[in-house]
Design a protein around this motif. Sequence first.
Motif, mmCIF file in Angstrom:
data_model
loop_
_atom_site.group_PDB
_atom_site.id
_atom_site.type_symbol
_atom_site.label_atom_id
_atom_site.label_comp_id
_atom_site.label_asym_id
_atom_site.label_seq_id
_atom_site.Cartn_x
_atom_site.Cartn_y
_atom_site.Cartn_z
ATOM 1 N N ARG A 76 -2.736 -31.261 -3.340
ATOM 2 C CA ARG A 76 -2.031 -32.113 -2.396
ATOM 3 C C ARG A 76 -1.777 -31.391 -1.076
ATOM 4 N NH1 ARG A 76 2.424 -29.280 -2.629
ATOM 5 N NH2 ARG A 76 3.443 -28.720 -4.576
ATOM 6 N N SER A 77 -1.175 -32.085 -0.136
ATOM 7 C CA SER A 77 -0.818 -31.516 1.155
ATOM 8 C C SER A 77 0.145 -30.344 0.973
ATOM 9 C CB SER A 77 -0.153 -32.575 2.029
ATOM 10 O OG SER A 77 0.382 -31.978 3.189
ATOM 11 N N PHE A 78 -0.066 -29.300 1.754
ATOM 12 C CA PHE A 78 0.768 -28.109 1.644
ATOM 13 C C PHE A 78 1.769 -27.982 2.786
ATOM 14 C CE2 PHE A 78 -1.596 -27.153 -1.845
ATOM 15 C CZ PHE A 78 -2.911 -26.813 -1.617
ATOM 16 N N SER A 79 1.866 -28.993 3.609
ATOM 17 C CA SER A 79 2.737 -28.921 4.772
ATOM 18 C C SER A 79 4.153 -28.568 4.354
ATOM 19 C CB SER A 79 2.720 -30.260 5.513
ATOM 20 O OG SER A 79 3.584 -30.225 6.621
ATOM 21 N N GLY A 80 4.703 -27.504 4.964
ATOM 22 C CA GLY A 80 6.065 -27.101 4.679
ATOM 23 C C GLY A 80 6.212 -26.144 3.515
ATOM 24 N N TYR A 81 5.204 -26.044 2.664
ATOM 25 C CA TYR A 81 5.276 -25.149 1.516
ATOM 26 C C TYR A 81 4.877 -23.736 1.943
ATOM 27 C CZ TYR A 81 5.654 -29.229 -1.535
ATOM 28 O OH TYR A 81 6.076 -30.370 -2.157
ATOM 29 N N HIS A 82 5.087 -22.797 1.042
ATOM 30 C CA HIS A 82 4.604 -21.455 1.331
ATOM 31 C C HIS A 82 3.892 -20.862 0.117
ATOM 32 C CE1 HIS A 82 8.967 -21.230 0.403
ATOM 33 N NE2 HIS A 82 8.655 -20.184 -0.322
ATOM 34 N N MET A 83 3.028 -19.901 0.413
ATOM 35 C CA MET A 83 2.261 -19.207 -0.622
ATOM 36 C C MET A 83 2.759 -17.780 -0.710
ATOM 37 S SD MET A 83 0.034 -21.276 -1.940
ATOM 38 C CE MET A 83 -1.129 -20.167 -2.722
ATOM 39 N N GLY A 84 2.943 -17.324 -1.911
ATOM 40 C CA GLY A 84 3.430 -15.971 -2.112
ATOM 41 C C GLY A 84 2.458 -15.130 -2.906
ATOM 42 N N TRP A 85 2.498 -13.844 -2.653
ATOM 43 C CA TRP A 85 1.775 -12.858 -3.454
ATOM 44 C C TRP A 85 2.809 -12.043 -4.242
ATOM 45 C CZ3 TRP A 85 -3.310 -12.477 -4.371
ATOM 46 C CH2 TRP A 85 -4.211 -13.056 -3.482
ATOM 47 N N PHE A 86 2.539 -11.892 -5.510
ATOM 48 C CA PHE A 86 3.346 -11.061 -6.378
ATOM 49 C C PHE A 86 2.418 -10.057 -7.065
ATOM 50 C CE2 PHE A 86 7.542 -13.190 -6.722
ATOM 51 C CZ PHE A 86 7.275 -14.313 -5.963
ATOM 52 N N ASP A 145 0.416 1.058 -5.740
ATOM 53 C CA ASP A 145 0.052 -0.339 -5.474
ATOM 54 C C ASP A 145 -0.807 -0.910 -6.604
ATOM 55 O OD1 ASP A 145 -0.414 0.562 -2.041
ATOM 56 O OD2 ASP A 145 1.295 -0.523 -2.913
ATOM 57 N N THR A 146 -1.199 -0.063 -7.532
ATOM 58 C CA THR A 146 -2.008 -0.517 -8.660
ATOM 59 C C THR A 146 -1.237 -1.543 -9.481
ATOM 60 O OG1 THR A 146 -3.240 1.551 -8.821
ATOM 61 C CG2 THR A 146 -3.112 0.202 -10.820
ATOM 62 N N ALA A 147 -1.849 -2.708 -9.652
ATOM 63 C CA ALA A 147 -1.192 -3.808 -10.362
ATOM 64 C C ALA A 147 -2.150 -4.997 -10.440
ATOM 65 C CB ALA A 147 0.081 -4.231 -9.638
ATOM 66 N N VAL A 148 -1.763 -5.983 -11.204
ATOM 67 C CA VAL A 148 -2.423 -7.283 -11.141
ATOM 68 C C VAL A 148 -1.685 -8.091 -10.077
ATOM 69 C CG1 VAL A 148 -3.031 -9.397 -12.363
ATOM 70 C CG2 VAL A 148 -3.109 -7.190 -13.556
ATOM 71 N N TYR A 149 -2.434 -8.615 -9.145
ATOM 72 C CA TYR A 149 -1.856 -9.372 -8.042
ATOM 73 C C TYR A 149 -2.059 -10.869 -8.290
ATOM 74 C CZ TYR A 149 -1.037 -5.190 -5.282
ATOM 75 O OH TYR A 149 -0.552 -3.981 -4.835
ATOM 76 N N TYR A 150 -0.969 -11.605 -8.116
ATOM 77 C CA TYR A 150 -0.981 -13.045 -8.328
ATOM 78 C C TYR A 150 -0.556 -13.762 -7.050
ATOM 79 C CZ TYR A 150 -0.612 -11.709 -13.273
ATOM 80 O OH TYR A 150 -0.804 -11.166 -14.531
ATOM 81 N N CYS A 151 -1.125 -14.919 -6.818
ATOM 82 C CA CYS A 151 -0.583 -15.776 -5.763
ATOM 83 C C CYS A 151 -0.050 -17.053 -6.400
ATOM 84 C CB CYS A 151 -1.608 -16.082 -4.675
ATOM 85 S SG CYS A 151 -2.954 -17.160 -5.156
ATOM 86 N N ALA A 152 0.854 -17.676 -5.695
ATOM 87 C CA ALA A 152 1.507 -18.869 -6.219
ATOM 88 C C ALA A 152 2.018 -19.728 -5.078
ATOM 89 C CB ALA A 152 2.663 -18.486 -7.137
ATOM 90 N N GLN A 153 2.098 -21.022 -5.338
ATOM 91 C CA GLN A 153 2.606 -21.995 -4.378
ATOM 92 C C GLN A 153 4.088 -22.201 -4.613
ATOM 93 O OE1 GLN A 153 1.369 -23.499 -1.785
ATOM 94 N NE2 GLN A 153 1.650 -25.701 -1.816
ATOM 95 N N SER A 154 4.874 -22.332 -3.543
ATOM 96 C CA SER A 154 6.301 -22.572 -3.706
ATOM 97 C C SER A 154 6.542 -23.935 -4.345
ATOM 98 C CB SER A 154 7.018 -22.498 -2.360
ATOM 99 O OG SER A 154 6.562 -23.520 -1.489
ATOM 100 N N LYS A 155 7.666 -24.037 -5.044
ATOM 101 C CA LYS A 155 8.017 -25.298 -5.696
ATOM 102 C C LYS A 155 8.376 -26.364 -4.667
ATOM 103 C CE LYS A 155 9.884 -23.489 -10.041
ATOM 104 N NZ LYS A 155 11.123 -23.333 -10.855
ATOM 105 N N LEU A 156 9.044 -25.936 -3.604
ATOM 106 C CA LEU A 156 9.575 -26.880 -2.627
ATOM 107 C C LEU A 156 9.163 -26.484 -1.214
ATOM 108 C CD1 LEU A 156 13.204 -27.134 -4.071
ATOM 109 C CD2 LEU A 156 11.370 -28.826 -4.317
#
Length: 126
Positions: A27-37, A90-101
């Motif tokens: 869906r549209s992502f307007s206003g949402y944010h993407m994060g890296w963990f 910095d060694t790790a598994v990197y994940y991205c995710a979309q904000s809930k709101l």
Amino acid sequence: QVQVVESGGGLAQAGGSLRLSCAASGRSFSGYHMGWFRQAPGKRREFVAAIRWTGGSTKYADSVQGRFTISADNAKKTVYLQMNSLKPEDTAVYYCAQSKLPTITIGTMEQSYMYWGQGTQVTVSS
């Protein structure tokens, strides 16, 4: 439904660079944010960086500030994480995710996110 797929992980030497990509669809992502963990072995998943699709505001963890840069290509619905001056920690598994709101404030807690990718391994050798 939103799907996110990470890519670009691999092996780097300390002081080197890698760029991760996170392709999003749905869906549209307007206003949402993407994060890296990231999650290192035996440790809890931790926030790395995030960017808001609208306006491009960003937030970084102190541990990566000045070394990592997050950016977004709205047309491609892709977020990038440029990682420079890499360290063994910095060694790790990197994940991205979309904000809930679609909030103005960028969250740094896992609970603020949903639609997680499968992760990509980053290994930095000393």
